[in-house]
Design a protein around this motif. Structure first.
Motif, mmCIF file in Angstrom:
data_model
loop_
_atom_site.group_PDB
_atom_site.id
_atom_site.type_symbol
_atom_site.label_atom_id
_atom_site.label_comp_id
_atom_site.label_asym_id
_atom_site.label_seq_id
_atom_site.Cartn_x
_atom_site.Cartn_y
_atom_site.Cartn_z
ATOM 1 N N GLU B 204 0.831 -1.204 0.000
ATOM 2 C CA GLU B 204 0.000 0.000 0.000
ATOM 3 C C GLU B 204 0.868 1.257 0.000
ATOM 4 O O GLU B 204 0.598 2.211 -0.732
ATOM 5 C CB GLU B 204 -0.916 0.007 1.224
ATOM 6 N N LEU B 205 1.901 1.242 0.810
ATOM 7 C CA LEU B 205 2.796 2.403 0.857
ATOM 8 C C LEU B 205 3.513 2.607 -0.468
ATOM 9 O O LEU B 205 3.710 3.738 -0.917
ATOM 10 C CB LEU B 205 3.815 2.231 1.982
ATOM 11 N N GLN B 206 3.887 1.520 -1.099
ATOM 12 C CA GLN B 206 4.596 1.658 -2.372
ATOM 13 C C GLN B 206 3.687 2.217 -3.458
ATOM 14 O O GLN B 206 4.135 2.974 -4.328
ATOM 15 C CB GLN B 206 5.182 0.309 -2.792
ATOM 16 N N ILE B 207 2.418 1.839 -3.414
ATOM 17 C CA ILE B 207 1.479 2.412 -4.377
ATOM 18 C C ILE B 207 1.361 3.914 -4.149
ATOM 19 O O ILE B 207 1.359 4.704 -5.100
ATOM 20 C CB ILE B 207 0.110 1.716 -4.262
ATOM 21 N N LEU B 208 1.288 4.305 -2.895
ATOM 22 C CA LEU B 208 1.251 5.743 -2.586
ATOM 23 C C LEU B 208 2.526 6.422 -3.072
ATOM 24 O O LEU B 208 2.477 7.521 -3.630
ATOM 25 C CB LEU B 208 1.094 5.954 -1.084
ATOM 26 N N ALA B 209 3.667 5.766 -2.861
ATOM 27 C CA ALA B 209 4.937 6.371 -3.257
ATOM 28 C C ALA B 209 4.981 6.600 -4.765
ATOM 29 O O ALA B 209 5.482 7.630 -5.234
ATOM 30 C CB ALA B 209 6.098 5.481 -2.821
ATOM 31 N N TYR B 210 4.451 5.631 -5.514
ATOM 32 C CA TYR B 210 4.435 5.792 -6.970
ATOM 33 C C TYR B 210 3.708 7.073 -7.371
ATOM 34 O O TYR B 210 4.209 7.888 -8.130
ATOM 35 C CB TYR B 210 3.769 4.579 -7.627
ATOM 36 N N HIS B 211 2.504 7.239 -6.836
ATOM 37 C CA HIS B 211 1.722 8.423 -7.196
ATOM 38 C C HIS B 211 2.375 9.686 -6.677
ATOM 39 O O HIS B 211 2.345 10.724 -7.340
ATOM 40 C CB HIS B 211 0.306 8.294 -6.658
ATOM 41 N N GLU B 212 2.964 9.584 -5.499
ATOM 42 C CA GLU B 212 3.639 10.744 -4.929
ATOM 43 C C GLU B 212 4.788 11.188 -5.822
ATOM 44 O O GLU B 212 4.969 12.376 -6.078
ATOM 45 C CB GLU B 212 4.149 10.390 -3.531
ATOM 46 N N GLN B 213 5.521 10.219 -6.319
ATOM 47 C CA GLN B 213 6.633 10.533 -7.205
ATOM 48 C C GLN B 213 6.152 11.225 -8.466
ATOM 49 O O GLN B 213 6.763 12.173 -8.948
ATOM 50 C CB GLN B 213 7.364 9.239 -7.571
#
Lengths: 227, 227
Positions: B204-213
């Motif tokens: 879940e955090l990695q999915i957020l990180a993708y969009h954040e990037q």
DNA sequence: GTCGGTTTGTTCTCCCGTTCACAAACTCCT
DNA sequence: AGGAGTTTGTGAACGGGAGAACAAACCGAC
């Protein structure tokens, strides 16, 4: 209009693919630790628990890594996916709400090892503020804005009780956090441009219960009086 | 063949609808506690965070509760959804792996209040077996089969480290558990007929990180040397 | 250099889910 | 009783994702 963020398709990678990239990353890391140099799509797909055709289509969205007739170079592909997701560097994270779940999250080793670093634990309860969890002092909630600014925090985790969650989310957004992982069992309203992902334990269990119930009853359904 | 359960569409309620029914149930419970007697689809949809048309179509799959021109009777609809999900009675649940996360789950009040009852905590570590968590003694893992049979457990929760998860899942299946909620960051292979739902925090955090990037970089993408 | 074997990348088709838009149906007021 | 207003339930169009199947491309042997 919609509850999801409609124009969030930043570049052109489908959302379903993005959700699977971390799976591939994890499988590739396991292969790398086993000193495997190359792998086929079939092998990687099995390790990640997905269809090999789906895997190849997913990977094709980020580029044409991989060699026909050979497969993928494990370390190279791993780096490419990590770069695409954005976990080649660490993301600072704050956790708000240090109850049972918040403490478990703070101690979760998977964060540190996968591109995330917990920089602060916050709680509104002054009794908890004297505690130290996972090597970090629990700090008052009103220090949020300063901490976010200081560390450049972009991701916040909410593990408060449901009634407090919306206020915490509002404060996170005001502080500049644009990605929220919400463990509180409530819907969060956030402005456009802020991503919220929800993890809801009781919902997952209820979905299981539904299927479990259907497994138990062969096909008795309509014969019930419901008044 | 597939990793998902393909023939799990037990009756005819779409999977996406099933996943939202708990949301509606929660929203209806909140409305009931506020002593609201009836509600419109618009109101309920807003409370649950979904589109009102989607809500109406979802509800239409379970029957024609609701009155045109008026709306839905809160208490009646709540019961109908609870019955459809299967949480009008409690489901006994075992939790395997009583580390930080397992303890948090054992203490999670949302289980008890939403149709689930934790009947046993299991751990393979004999040091943990002297502890008492959430009013329950932690018991040795090899007592699993007896506990499952005694209480008629149908749902198991895995909160062990990843390396132990598959063995635990196998043991659960052998004991007769057919629904598993997996918190371990690994893919579980289970026989046909067994449902697994996965909750993975770092994904879940990695999915957020993708969009954040993607939010951070406006549109610089191809200009990177990667050798 | 050429040929067979292997594996990727991609096209095509099908299915599920979402959303719009509207008819059916109910209540309330006159 | 009849009509205006409101809200549900659903038909239809649309978009996205899953999976099968195949062409393109690469390696190695001869």
């Amino acid at each position: 209009m919609s509850d999801r963020t409609p124009a969030e398709a930043a570049r052109d990678i489908p959302e379903a693919t993005v959700a699977r990239l971390p799976l591939y990353l994890r499988a590739l890391t396991a292969l790398a630790e086993a000193d495997q140099v190359t792998c086929s799509s079939e092998e990687l797909a099995t390790a990640a628990g997905v269809n090999s055709a789906k895997l190849r289509k997913d990977l094709s969205h980020l580029g044409s890594y991989g060699t026909r007739g050979v497969g993928y170079e494990v370390e190279y592909l791993r780096y490419q996916i990590a770069r695409e997701i954005g976990v080649t560097h660490d993301w600072p994270v704050v956790i708000v709400g240090i109850g049972n779940l918040g403490q478990a999250l703070a101690n979760f080793s998977g964060f540190r090892s996968r591109g995330f670093r917990v920089v602060a634990l916050l709680d509104a309860d002054s009794q908890r503020q004297s505690e130290v969890v996972a090597g970090l002092a629990v700090r008052p909630f009103d220090e949020l804005a300063g901490i976010v600014a200081e560390h450049g925090v972009a991701i916040g985790v909410i593990s408060t009780p449901a009634p407090a969650a919306q206020a915490v989310a509002d404060a996170l957004v005001v502080s500049g956090v644009r990605s929220i992982l919400n463990f509180a069992p409530t819907h969060l309203a956030v402005p456009e441009g802020v991503d919220v992902r929800k993890v809801d334990l009781s919902i997952e269990l209820q979905i299981l219960a539904y299927h479990e119930q259907r497994k138990a009853q062969p096909d008795a359904l309509d014969d019930e009086v419901t008044a």
